[in-house]
Design a protein around this motif. Sequence first.
Motif, PDB file in Angstrom:
ATOM      1  N   ASN A 204      41.589  31.031  30.016  1.00 38.94           N
ATOM      2  CA  ASN A 204      41.499  30.998  28.435  1.00 38.94           C
ATOM      3  C   ASN A 204      40.928  32.379  28.080  1.00 38.94           C
ATOM      4  OD1 ASN A 204      40.706  28.699  27.277  1.00 38.94           O
ATOM      5  ND2 ASN A 204      40.238  28.084  28.858  1.00 38.94           N
ATOM      6  N   GLY A 205      41.422  33.373  29.633  1.00 38.95           N
ATOM      7  CA  GLY A 205      41.313  35.339  29.160  1.00 38.95           C
ATOM      8  C   GLY A 205      40.339  35.556  29.592  1.00 38.95           C
ATOM      9  N   ALA A 206      39.388  35.248  29.937  1.00 39.64           N
ATOM     10  CA  ALA A 206      38.493  35.427  30.947  1.00 39.64           C
ATOM     11  C   ALA A 206      39.011  36.352  32.137  1.00 39.64           C
ATOM     12  CB  ALA A 206      37.809  34.335  31.589  1.00 39.64           C
ATOM     13  N   GLN A 207      38.173  37.557  32.288  1.00 40.71           N
ATOM     14  CA  GLN A 207      37.700  37.916  33.658  1.00 40.71           C
ATOM     15  C   GLN A 207      36.667  38.065  34.221  1.00 40.71           C
ATOM     16  OE1 GLN A 207      38.736  42.741  33.170  1.00 40.71           O
ATOM     17  NE2 GLN A 207      38.679  42.478  31.117  1.00 40.71           N
ATOM     18  N   ILE A 208      37.737  38.107  35.575  1.00 40.48           N
ATOM     19  CA  ILE A 208      36.532  37.293  36.686  1.00 40.48           C
ATOM     20  C   ILE A 208      36.391  39.010  37.316  1.00 40.48           C
ATOM     21  CG2 ILE A 208      36.852  35.561  39.045  1.00 40.48           C
ATOM     22  CD1 ILE A 208      36.889  34.486  35.973  1.00 40.48           C
ATOM     23  N   VAL A 209      34.832  38.565  37.089  1.00 39.21           N
ATOM     24  CA  VAL A 209      34.659  39.561  38.372  1.00 39.21           C
ATOM     25  C   VAL A 209      33.731  39.075  39.838  1.00 39.21           C
ATOM     26  CG1 VAL A 209      32.948  41.163  38.957  1.00 39.21           C
ATOM     27  CG2 VAL A 209      33.723  40.775  36.536  1.00 39.21           C
ATOM     28  N   GLU A 210      34.273  39.107  40.712  1.00 39.15           N
ATOM     29  CA  GLU A 210      33.971  38.591  42.134  1.00 39.15           C
ATOM     30  C   GLU A 210      32.996  39.311  42.623  1.00 39.15           C
ATOM     31  OE1 GLU A 210      36.269  37.113  45.151  1.00 39.15           O
ATOM     32  OE2 GLU A 210      34.728  35.594  45.862  1.00 39.15           O
ATOM     33  N   ILE A 211      31.577  38.443  42.990  1.00 39.36           N
ATOM     34  CA  ILE A 211      30.707  38.871  43.912  1.00 39.36           C
ATOM     35  C   ILE A 211      29.785  38.823  45.089  1.00 39.36           C
ATOM     36  CG2 ILE A 211      28.452  40.107  43.314  1.00 39.36           C
ATOM     37  CD1 ILE A 211      28.806  40.074  40.780  1.00 39.36           C
ATOM     38  N   ASN A 212      30.921  39.283  46.183  1.00 39.57           N
ATOM     39  CA  ASN A 212      30.502  38.018  47.296  1.00 39.57           C
ATOM     40  C   ASN A 212      30.966  39.359  49.016  1.00 39.57           C
ATOM     41  OD1 ASN A 212      31.512  36.135  49.833  1.00 39.57           O
ATOM     42  ND2 ASN A 212      31.227  34.621  48.375  1.00 39.57           N
ATOM     43  N   ILE A 213      30.213  38.590  49.742  1.00 39.86           N
ATOM     44  CA  ILE A 213      30.465  39.857  51.130  1.00 39.86           C
ATOM     45  C   ILE A 213      31.733  40.092  51.942  1.00 39.86           C
ATOM     46  CG2 ILE A 213      27.879  39.647  51.621  1.00 39.86           C
ATOM     47  CD1 ILE A 213      28.369  37.339  53.815  1.00 39.86           C
ATOM     48  N   GLU A 214      32.701  38.269  51.214  1.00 42.37           N
ATOM     49  CA  GLU A 214      34.043  38.460  51.862  1.00 42.37           C
ATOM     50  C   GLU A 214      34.636  37.670  50.643  1.00 42.37           C
ATOM     51  OE1 GLU A 214      34.011  36.374  55.275  1.00 42.37           O
ATOM     52  OE2 GLU A 214      33.742  34.156  54.494  1.00 42.37           O
TER      53      GLU A 214
END
Length: 246
Positions: A204-214
């Motif tokens: 639905n057009g959102a940007q995904i920002v992943e925050i993770n150690i891997e």
Amino acid sequence: MENLYKKVAETMINLKQCVALTGAGISEESGIPTFRDKGGLWGKYDPMVYASIDVFMKDPSKYWSLRDLFIKNYDDYKPNKAHYALKDLEEMEILRCVITQNIDGLHIKAGSKNVIEIHGSIREIFCLKCNKKYETPNIPDGIPPYCSCGGVLKPNTVLFGEELPPEAIMKAKHESMTCKIMLLIGTSAIVYPAASLPHLAQQNGAQIVEINIERAFPNADYYIEGKAGVVLPKIVDTIRTITIDR
Ligand code: APR
């Protein structure tokens, strides 16, 4: 790396309408074990034995044998800097809600107001017979603990094989479909239906920002490697700096 923080911060300031989806990794720095990391819970205990509704209904002592891991010391667990950073983003009107897979209640303890606990919470424990409510950690002794009516107690959490709370998952899907950014924090993103939410957001057009150690979500628009308790406060500080300079 500084540019990455600046880019993510500017995107969050410009788009706002941000939603966070959190997993066990955000509570790791509070001392709560994750599930699938090295040393995680499911490496020691088979979830299909210790956390499945079918087994629970036949033999609740299996689930309750783990009570000291989570329930006895529920009040001792404290939010960490990552939980407080999400509370700050909500107060800055950049983050509109936290969808969490965690049952530890730490987002609410940190002061986040709009929290959707899609796997429930160990805060409330109910009698399966008379539905009497008990508050963690003040529950009867025993493995399993029994209600004064003789019924067995079960936390208000979703075990494997159980439906998610309908209102919570419906709200989580709506938030995912209508947000402009999803912060995907500390989750292996493999357990459905929670794992469908970042896909729903992206479709639905959102940007995904992943925050993770891997990396756990290769399709993320941005990936910031690091502990949530380090990365999230840095994002908040970067947003504050940009906002002051504007
Ligand atoms: N900061 C950020 N990420 C972290 C940190 C940290 N300090 N520590 C661990 N992680 C990441 C790991 O790299 C992993 O990707 O957190 C993730 C934890 O994954 P899981 O243990 O699978 O936990 P989660 O994704 O929440 O599991 C989902 O599965 O068993 C069910 O109901 C349970 O809600 C749970 C669901």
